[in-house]
Design an enzyme around this catalytic site. Sequence first.
Site, PDB file in Angstrom:
ATOM      1  N   HIS A   1       0.689  -1.167  -0.001  1.00 25.80           N
ATOM      2  CA  HIS A   1       0.150  -0.092  -0.015  1.00 25.80           C
ATOM      3  C   HIS A   1       0.957   1.243   0.158  1.00 25.80           C
ATOM      4  O   HIS A   1       1.743   1.174  -0.945  1.00 25.80           O
ATOM      5  CB  HIS A   1      -1.074   0.104   1.158  1.00 25.80           C
ATOM      6  CG  HIS A   1      -2.311   0.895   1.336  1.00 25.80           C
ATOM      7  ND1 HIS A   1      -2.299   1.592   0.248  1.00 25.80           N
ATOM      8  CD2 HIS A   1      -3.033   1.122   2.359  1.00 25.80           C
ATOM      9  CE1 HIS A   1      -3.453   2.214   0.574  1.00 25.80           C
ATOM     10  NE2 HIS A   1      -3.685   1.988   1.806  1.00 25.80           N
TER      11      HIS A   1
ATOM     12  N   HIS B   1      -2.055  -2.139  -9.933  1.00 30.32           N
ATOM     13  CA  HIS B   1      -3.115  -1.599  -8.720  1.00 30.32           C
ATOM     14  C   HIS B   1      -4.670  -2.149  -8.866  1.00 30.32           C
ATOM     15  O   HIS B   1      -4.960  -2.743  -9.803  1.00 30.32           O
ATOM     16  CB  HIS B   1      -3.601  -0.146  -9.425  1.00 30.32           C
ATOM     17  CG  HIS B   1      -4.104   0.742  -8.313  1.00 30.32           C
ATOM     18  ND1 HIS B   1      -5.182   0.722  -8.074  1.00 30.32           N
ATOM     19  CD2 HIS B   1      -3.300   1.417  -7.358  1.00 30.32           C
ATOM     20  CE1 HIS B   1      -5.516   1.397  -6.906  1.00 30.32           C
ATOM     21  NE2 HIS B   1      -4.393   1.996  -6.660  1.00 30.32           N
TER      22      HIS B   1
ATOM     23  N   ASP C   1       3.064   5.381  -6.731  1.00 28.33           N
ATOM     24  CA  ASP C   1       4.118   5.180  -5.948  1.00 28.33           C
ATOM     25  C   ASP C   1       5.327   5.078  -6.762  1.00 28.33           C
ATOM     26  O   ASP C   1       6.762   5.200  -6.356  1.00 28.33           O
ATOM     27  CB  ASP C   1       4.174   4.053  -5.088  1.00 28.33           C
ATOM     28  CG  ASP C   1       3.283   4.225  -4.150  1.00 28.33           C
ATOM     29  OD1 ASP C   1       3.089   5.441  -3.530  1.00 28.33           O
ATOM     30  OD2 ASP C   1       2.489   3.242  -3.621  1.00 28.33           O
TER      31      ASP C   1
HETATM   32  N1  CMC Z   1       4.865  -7.102 -10.312  1.00 28.96           N
HETATM   33  C1  CMC Z   1       4.684  -8.141 -10.949  1.00 28.96           C
HETATM   34  N2  CMC Z   1       3.532  -8.797 -11.045  1.00 28.96           N
HETATM   35  C2  CMC Z   1       2.431  -8.177 -10.556  1.00 28.96           C
HETATM   36  C3  CMC Z   1       2.431  -7.027  -9.905  1.00 28.96           C
HETATM   37  C4  CMC Z   1       3.690  -6.521  -9.596  1.00 28.96           C
HETATM   38  N3  CMC Z   1       4.029  -5.276  -9.114  1.00 28.96           N
HETATM   39  N4  CMC Z   1       1.090  -6.528  -9.524  1.00 28.96           N
HETATM   40  C5  CMC Z   1       0.269  -7.580  -9.941  1.00 28.96           C
HETATM   41  N5  CMC Z   1       0.922  -8.671 -10.505  1.00 28.96           N
HETATM   42  C6  CMC Z   1       0.662  -9.694 -11.233  1.00 28.96           C
HETATM   43  C7  CMC Z   1       0.075 -10.657 -10.220  1.00 28.96           C
HETATM   44  O1  CMC Z   1       1.124 -11.685 -10.017  1.00 28.96           O
HETATM   45  C8  CMC Z   1      -1.136 -11.376 -10.745  1.00 28.96           C
HETATM   46  O2  CMC Z   1      -0.733 -12.194 -11.707  1.00 28.96           O
HETATM   47  P1  CMC Z   1      -1.393 -13.574 -12.191  1.00 28.96           P
HETATM   48  O3  CMC Z   1      -2.868 -13.259 -12.384  1.00 28.96           O
HETATM   49  O4  CMC Z   1      -0.556 -14.540 -13.394  1.00 28.96           O
HETATM   50  O5  CMC Z   1      -1.361 -14.447 -10.773  1.00 28.96           O
HETATM   51  C9  CMC Z   1      -1.957 -10.261 -11.608  1.00 28.96           C
HETATM   52  O6  CMC Z   1      -0.664  -9.449 -11.995  1.00 28.96           O
HETATM   53  C10 CMC Z   1      -2.887  -9.401 -11.011  1.00 28.96           C
HETATM   54  O7  CMC Z   1      -2.306  -9.139  -9.830  1.00 28.96           O
HETATM   55  P2  CMC Z   1      -3.170  -9.349  -8.263  1.00 28.96           P
HETATM   56  O8  CMC Z   1      -2.102  -9.600  -7.326  1.00 28.96           O
HETATM   57  O9  CMC Z   1      -4.250 -10.264  -8.651  1.00 28.96           O
HETATM   58  O10 CMC Z   1      -3.719  -7.850  -8.341  1.00 28.96           O
HETATM   59  P3  CMC Z   1      -4.365  -7.202  -6.927  1.00 28.96           P
HETATM   60  O11 CMC Z   1      -5.183  -6.219  -7.503  1.00 28.96           O
HETATM   61  O12 CMC Z   1      -4.692  -8.067  -5.864  1.00 28.96           O
HETATM   62  O13 CMC Z   1      -3.208  -6.410  -6.175  1.00 28.96           O
HETATM   63  C11 CMC Z   1      -1.337  -4.625  -5.797  1.00 28.96           C
HETATM   64  C12 CMC Z   1      -2.733  -4.991  -6.330  1.00 28.96           C
HETATM   65  C13 CMC Z   1      -1.238  -3.066  -5.978  1.00 28.96           C
HETATM   66  C14 CMC Z   1      -1.209  -5.062  -4.520  1.00 28.96           C
HETATM   67  C15 CMC Z   1      -0.365  -5.332  -6.623  1.00 28.96           C
HETATM   68  O14 CMC Z   1      -0.387  -5.022  -8.127  1.00 28.96           O
HETATM   69  C16 CMC Z   1       1.112  -4.951  -6.132  1.00 28.96           C
HETATM   70  O15 CMC Z   1       1.313  -5.818  -5.297  1.00 28.96           O
HETATM   71  N6  CMC Z   1       1.865  -4.169  -6.699  1.00 28.96           N
HETATM   72  C17 CMC Z   1       3.229  -3.841  -6.098  1.00 28.96           C
HETATM   73  C18 CMC Z   1       3.124  -2.825  -4.810  1.00 28.96           C
HETATM   74  C19 CMC Z   1       2.666  -1.570  -5.211  1.00 28.96           C
HETATM   75  O16 CMC Z   1       3.225  -0.973  -6.070  1.00 28.96           O
HETATM   76  N7  CMC Z   1       1.624  -1.069  -4.412  1.00 28.96           N
HETATM   77  C20 CMC Z   1       1.070   0.250  -4.491  1.00 28.96           C
HETATM   78  C21 CMC Z   1      -0.282   0.331  -4.823  1.00 28.96           C
HETATM   79  S1  CMC Z   1      -0.812   2.167  -5.328  1.00 28.96           S
HETATM   80  C22 CMC Z   1      -0.813   3.016  -4.016  1.00 28.96           C
HETATM   81  C23 CMC Z   1      -1.462   2.208  -2.698  1.00 28.96           C
HETATM   82  O17 CMC Z   1      -2.488   1.697  -2.999  1.00 28.96           O
HETATM   83  O18 CMC Z   1      -1.130   2.758  -1.589  1.00 28.96           O
END
Ligand code: CMC
Length: 428
Positions: free
Chosen positions: A268, A307, A363
């Site tokens: 986050h 995201h 971010d």
């Molecule tokens: N790097 C590599 N792969 C990713 C990433 C990433 N940053 N984010 C998502 N994926 C992949 C994930 O592995 C999944 O692949 P598959 O469907 O093949 O298993 C697919 O993309 C969908 O991702 P998800 O994890 O189901 O998506 P989510 O909505 O649950 O997670 C998230 C959203 C923001 C937690 C995630 O994208 C992440 O961990 N990003 C990195 C951390 C980050 O930058 N966070 C800041 C978010 S914006 C500011 C805030 O909210 O505070």
Amino acid sequence: MSKDTLTITDNRTGRSYEIPVTHDTIQAMDLRQIKVNQDDFGLMTYDPGFTNTASTKSTITYIDGDKGILRYRGYPIEQLAEHSNFVEVAYLTLFGELPTQEQYNAWEYEIRHHTFVHENIKQLMEAFRYDAHPMSMFISTVAALSTYYPEARNIQDPKSRMKQIVRLIAKVPTISAFSYRHSRGLPYVYPNNDLGYTENFLYMLDKMGQTDYEVKSVLARALDVLFILHVDHEQNCGTATMRVIGSSHADPYASMAGAAAALFGPLHGGANEAVLRMLVEIGDVKNVPEFIKGVKNRERLLMGFGHRVYKNYDPRAKIIKRIADEVFETTGRNPMLDIALELERIALEDEFFVQRNLYPNVDFYSGIIYQAMGFPVKMFPVLFAIPRTVGWLAQWQELLGDSAQKIARPRQIYLGADTRDYLPMANR
Ligand code: CMC
């Protein structure tokens, strides 16, 4: 003929149910009538992470994740970033309308004159270890504020509520600056109420013995825009936490400490810190392809990408990328930018990221600017928490004024052991 209802047939019983659809949503409780027999509890939904569950109706922030749209109270984030300032956006977010000049002056005056914290806060800060994380100090200090304002527990009184809102918005820069000064072993600098919100924050961070100290206006404006971008983002993890804690009628300091704790996580608001650490680890543009390979092999995440809501370029990331240039003109270019640009270039062309709609989020670039401005990496989540204070409090106000809201209490699907008798230790 079309009708705003949903017909569900339960194939276990052959019975059909007609359920109203309002705002493209069904009421989860309407499913409870769907039972196999009278003793049955009734149908529930299973939604870990609340990926498809609306917990509230809200009039504060609108996001269209597919189109990359973000609006506060209907105003596009791009317009607010260009024409407004953080204090005005705070007013808009909390009260729903842009202020008249008179309303703005009164609001700005209130915020400007609640910046000081009780002297004992300094002693509280002193109790933290020399290397305490500033965000941990921030969370603890916000929680501690409730001991200074016991009347805050009277959450039904709108006047008291507004008093705490003003206090929190005005004091978070002071708490943040104190936590920074503590982590550096520097003397605390009291607020300077001759300065505006963002200038005063930079002043408290940076001022030493100079008599002619002046805050750089380019940096103050850039930080003010960054603050605008972080004000609210509807029902994200931190805000949902604010509402969950607030729903038990805890005071706003306790609720906000919880929200800030949620924000601290690296998935986050802690992501900006994680991005910088990642860029430092990559170290050079030539190492980017190898790093991307590791991400695709699922060895790690590309921090600052992806995201839950945006499946397009995060509109905040676009604005941040633009202001980076203005900041770098004053501070010099951050060499991390080249690594970030190369990561973005490769990721946006790569099938792995394209297929999953993974774009830079807020971010990805904010940390690079913060670092160029001289903030240590550990301060990054705190820089997110200061403006998000406004969003948390607006959402908290909305929650308390919403008669549909109840104490938050999700259900579970119990899959553990059935009843069994306690065995004495000797028999196990
Ligand atoms: N790097 C590599 N792969 C990713 C990433 C990433 N940053 N984010 C998502 N994926 C992949 C994930 O592995 C999944 O692949 P598959 O469907 O093949 O298993 C697919 O993309 C969908 O991702 P998800 O994890 O189901 O998506 P989510 O909505 O649950 O997670 C998230 C959203 C923001 C937690 C995630 O994208 C992440 O961990 N990003 C990195 C951390 C980050 O930058 N966070 C800041 C978010 S914006 C500011 C805030 O909210 O505070």
